[in-house]
Design an enzyme around this catalytic site. Sequence first.
Site, PDB file in Angstrom:
ATOM      1  N   ILE A  45      11.588  29.583  64.025  1.00 58.28           N
ATOM      2  CA  ILE A  45      11.590  30.921  63.426  1.00 58.28           C
ATOM      3  C   ILE A  45      12.813  31.751  63.776  1.00 58.28           C
ATOM      4  CG2 ILE A  45       9.095  31.101  63.132  1.00 58.28           C
ATOM      5  CD1 ILE A  45       8.949  32.718  65.696  1.00 58.28           C
ATOM      6  N   GLY A  51      19.423  30.851  72.962  1.00 58.98           N
ATOM      7  CA  GLY A  51      18.108  30.237  72.860  1.00 58.98           C
ATOM      8  C   GLY A  51      17.594  30.238  71.443  1.00 58.98           C
ATOM      9  N   LYS A  68       9.798  30.827  73.154  1.00 53.14           N
ATOM     10  CA  LYS A  68      11.227  31.113  73.249  1.00 53.14           C
ATOM     11  C   LYS A  68      11.848  30.123  74.223  1.00 53.14           C
ATOM     12  CE  LYS A  68      14.134  35.243  73.968  1.00 53.14           C
ATOM     13  NZ  LYS A  68      14.060  36.680  74.344  1.00 53.14           N
ATOM     14  N   ASP A 163      19.558  48.522  74.824  1.00 55.31           N
ATOM     15  CA  ASP A 163      19.986  47.739  73.660  1.00 55.31           C
ATOM     16  C   ASP A 163      18.979  47.852  72.521  1.00 55.31           C
ATOM     17  OD1 ASP A 163      21.750  46.121  72.256  1.00 55.31           O
ATOM     18  OD2 ASP A 163      20.869  44.253  72.978  1.00 55.31           O
TER      19      ASP A 163
END
EC number: 2.7.11.24
Length: 372
Positions: A45, A51, A68, A163
């Site tokens: 996905i 990663g 993940k 962020d």
Amino acid sequence: MASATSTPTIADGNSNKESVATSRSPHTHDLNFELPEEYEMINLIGQGAYGVVCAALHKPSGLKVAVKKIHPFNHPVFCLRTLREIKLLRHFRHENIISILDILPPPSYQELEDVYIVQELMETDLYRVIRSQPLSDDHCQYFTYQILRALKAMHSAGVVHRDLKPSNLLLNANCDLKVADFGLARSTTAQGGNPGFMTEYVATRWYRAPEIMLSFREYSKAIDLWSTGCILAEMLSARPLFPGKDYHSQITLILNILGTPTMDDFSRIKSARARKYIKSLPFTPKVSFKALFPQASPDAIDLLEKLLTFNPDKRITAEEALKHPYVAAYHDASDEPTASPMPPNLVDLYCNKEDLEIPVLKALIFREVNFR
């Protein structure tokens, strides 16, 4: 999470299964997910800087999850970000912050090549939604409310995300929003009680607060509120408000809208180089947000003004913004929890020691992955 009104939904939300993703295709070796037998990989996905993410089925529970896979051992910075993200996401238990369901331990230290983090499966992110469909004012209100609700918890714990951007805000078809990617997060207060100093690179440029660009020295929770203002503006107009191509164009775009800083605001800029640059620019009057966003409601415009305030000392806080009329339909003080303080040494985690050797960092990650 309670709300005072019915929540909006995302049209065809289930048709987009890319959550933490870019449009790039991952390298072939990244596709090899070594999952234990209780997990069954469904599909890839997304891919990030270091990663990839797949959807998987947790067979014992029947729950679909996101796994993940991070390969952090090519650079100390990736190791530090991985450690920071694990520690922070384990600390927070909040409806609007992505949670870690599990971390899959490797058989041994020697076999630790990748880190597998199991998280909630979200169907898309705000970046994709903004670019795929018009957002109603209800959408904008609800997403803004959830961002602020997450920030209240983070900031109460002494953590600045640093962020925030649409691609780090994960969504499902019910419009539930969760803040993700804490790899750049920092403590608001360094050890000893002094304000934390900014590292040179924080936040994607388009969402960076002016105090980052102009070296105000200390960073504070206010930088996350600036980013929230940029995100709200982008939701209202379907385009970034400050899409700077470089440092100078970013500053110019901000000042072309906010106008030349007042003397009081100018005095907050500590960098002599930045002060000289601002002085070299012609005087610019402030542009009306109402003119920029003619379809936006007066409440939306007012909140934008308070979020996109040049001086961080004068910028609205997350807790104050939750009481703003723009999100009044969802505001419930009894259902906007704070979080326990996060020890600064755990958040900042070797932030000034990025020359640590990878074997040392690998040992720290191995210990964290195996912590139960």
